[in-house]
Design a protein around this motif. Structure first.
Motif, PDB file in Angstrom:
ATOM      1  N   UNK A   1      15.607 -33.406   9.836  1.00 17.49           N
ATOM      2  CA  UNK A   1      16.577 -33.035   9.407  1.00 17.49           C
ATOM      3  C   UNK A   1      16.987 -33.725   8.318  1.00 17.49           C
ATOM      4  N   UNK A   2      17.354 -32.992   7.346  1.00 21.07           N
ATOM      5  CA  UNK A   2      17.922 -33.306   6.216  1.00 21.07           C
ATOM      6  C   UNK A   2      18.418 -34.670   5.521  1.00 21.07           C
ATOM      7  N   UNK A   3      18.533 -35.803   5.396  1.00 18.86           N
ATOM      8  CA  UNK A   3      19.414 -36.642   4.770  1.00 18.86           C
ATOM      9  C   UNK A   3      19.813 -36.437   3.742  1.00 18.86           C
ATOM     10  N   UNK A   4      21.019 -37.920   4.436  1.00 17.16           N
ATOM     11  CA  UNK A   4      21.704 -37.913   2.664  1.00 17.16           C
ATOM     12  C   UNK A   4      20.411 -38.601   1.593  1.00 17.16           C
ATOM     13  N   UNK A   5      20.960 -39.425   0.580  1.00 16.50           N
ATOM     14  CA  UNK A   5      20.038 -39.591  -0.485  1.00 16.50           C
ATOM     15  C   UNK A   5      21.048 -41.345  -0.583  1.00 16.50           C
ATOM     16  N   UNK A   6      19.919 -42.130  -0.297  1.00 12.84           N
ATOM     17  CA  UNK A   6      21.061 -43.736  -0.155  1.00 12.84           C
ATOM     18  C   UNK A   6      21.189 -43.790  -2.032  1.00 12.84           C
ATOM     19  N   UNK A   7      21.856 -44.934  -2.033  1.00 14.43           N
ATOM     20  CA  UNK A   7      22.394 -45.268  -3.516  1.00 14.43           C
ATOM     21  C   UNK A   7      21.033 -45.231  -4.373  1.00 14.43           C
ATOM     22  N   UNK A   8      20.352 -46.215  -3.451  1.00 10.97           N
ATOM     23  CA  UNK A   8      19.086 -46.882  -4.413  1.00 10.97           C
ATOM     24  C   UNK A   8      18.528 -45.666  -4.874  1.00 10.97           C
ATOM     25  N   UNK A   9      18.342 -44.384  -3.668  1.00  6.75           N
ATOM     26  CA  UNK A   9      17.699 -43.139  -4.071  1.00  6.75           C
ATOM     27  C   UNK A   9      18.876 -42.517  -5.770  1.00  6.75           C
ATOM     28  N   UNK A  10      19.423 -42.329  -5.397  1.00  8.05           N
ATOM     29  CA  UNK A  10      19.849 -41.634  -6.491  1.00  8.05           C
ATOM     30  C   UNK A  10      20.030 -41.976  -7.407  1.00  8.05           C
ATOM     31  N   UNK A  11      20.713 -44.206  -7.498  1.00  9.72           N
ATOM     32  CA  UNK A  11      20.610 -44.350  -8.570  1.00  9.72           C
ATOM     33  C   UNK A  11      19.039 -44.517  -9.626  1.00  9.72           C
ATOM     34  N   UNK A  12      17.839 -44.470  -8.704  1.00 13.00           N
ATOM     35  CA  UNK A  12      16.184 -44.279  -9.635  1.00 13.00           C
ATOM     36  C   UNK A  12      16.514 -42.792 -10.012  1.00 13.00           C
ATOM     37  N   UNK A  13      17.220 -41.404  -9.011  1.00 11.99           N
ATOM     38  CA  UNK A  13      16.837 -40.251 -10.040  1.00 11.99           C
ATOM     39  C   UNK A  13      17.984 -40.001 -11.121  1.00 11.99           C
ATOM     40  N   UNK A  14      18.923 -40.419 -11.070  1.00  7.79           N
ATOM     41  CA  UNK A  14      19.340 -40.647 -12.375  1.00  7.79           C
ATOM     42  C   UNK A  14      19.017 -41.378 -13.755  1.00  7.79           C
ATOM     43  N   UNK A  15      16.989 -41.927 -13.676  1.00  7.66           N
ATOM     44  CA  UNK A  15      17.016 -42.732 -14.727  1.00  7.66           C
ATOM     45  C   UNK A  15      16.290 -42.021 -15.354  1.00  7.66           C
ATOM     46  N   UNK A  16      16.071 -40.193 -13.972  1.00  9.50           N
ATOM     47  CA  UNK A  16      15.221 -39.706 -14.869  1.00  9.50           C
ATOM     48  C   UNK A  16      15.835 -38.354 -15.118  1.00  9.50           C
ATOM     49  N   UNK A  17      16.742 -38.115 -15.668  1.00  7.92           N
ATOM     50  CA  UNK A  17      17.639 -36.932 -15.978  1.00  7.92           C
ATOM     51  C   UNK A  17      17.481 -36.445 -17.230  1.00  7.92           C
ATOM     52  N   UNK A  18      16.942 -34.869 -17.186  1.00  7.52           N
ATOM     53  CA  UNK A  18      16.678 -34.876 -18.146  1.00  7.52           C
ATOM     54  C   UNK A  18      17.913 -33.683 -18.409  1.00  7.52           C
ATOM     55  N   UNK A  19      18.357 -33.772 -19.933  1.00  8.55           N
ATOM     56  CA  UNK A  19      19.314 -32.895 -19.993  1.00  8.55           C
ATOM     57  C   UNK A  19      19.127 -31.534 -19.918  1.00  8.55           C
TER      58      UNK A  19
END
Length: 145
Positions: A124-142
């Motif tokens: 089942x789906x699982x919430x993204x932990x803080x470290x994953x969210x922080x990693x993904x934030x560095x990869x955001x495209x405007x």
């Protein structure tokens, strides 16, 4: 939202190079449409599966729930392609990924992906932990890029 085909390779925070294989061609002499899905996977794997970053989080894996590919231009063998990958949305348990596949400086295809962090035991789906969210934030495209 800007059409990803209009984004330069430099707009994508993650870039992966793949060499086309002779076997990637179809009877028409161009790269088979199914290979584009494999190239998309090759581009998103370094983002989603990086043990040095604790990705995926322990006990979890990423499940792709949506993949949309837009074919912009024919690709032929031989040569290398560069897959540009970036994040466009971070949800509670999912991430939206935008990609563009370039050959010889030309955008040949774009892809929109949605992946969900999945508990490998409960399936089942699982919430993204803080470290994953922080990693993904560095990869955001405007969205305006």
């Amino acid at each position: 939202m800007t059409d990803p085909a209009n984004l330069p390779l430099e707009a994508f925070p993650s870039q992966t190079v793949q060499t086309l294989r002779y076997a990637d061609m179809d009877s028409a002499g161009h790269v088979n449409n199914a290979v584009y899905a494999t190239l998309s996977e090759a581009g998103r794997t370094p983002v989603l599966y990086d043990p040095a970053r604790g990705m995926p989080p322990e006990g979890c894996h990423f499940s792709i729930v949506k993949l949309t590919i837009n074919y912009m231009a024919e690709m032929t063998w031989p040569g290398d392609v560069t897959i540009g990958t970036g994040i466009t949305r971070i949800g509670g348990s999912s991430v939206s990924i935008r990609q563009a596949i370039f050959k010889d400086g030309r955008c040949c295809a774009t892809a929109e992906n949605v992946v969900v962090l999945t508990d490998s035991t409960a399936r089942k789906s699982s919430p993204l932990p803080k470290h994953a969210r922080e990693w993904f934030e560095t990869l955001l495209i405007s969205e305006q890029a």
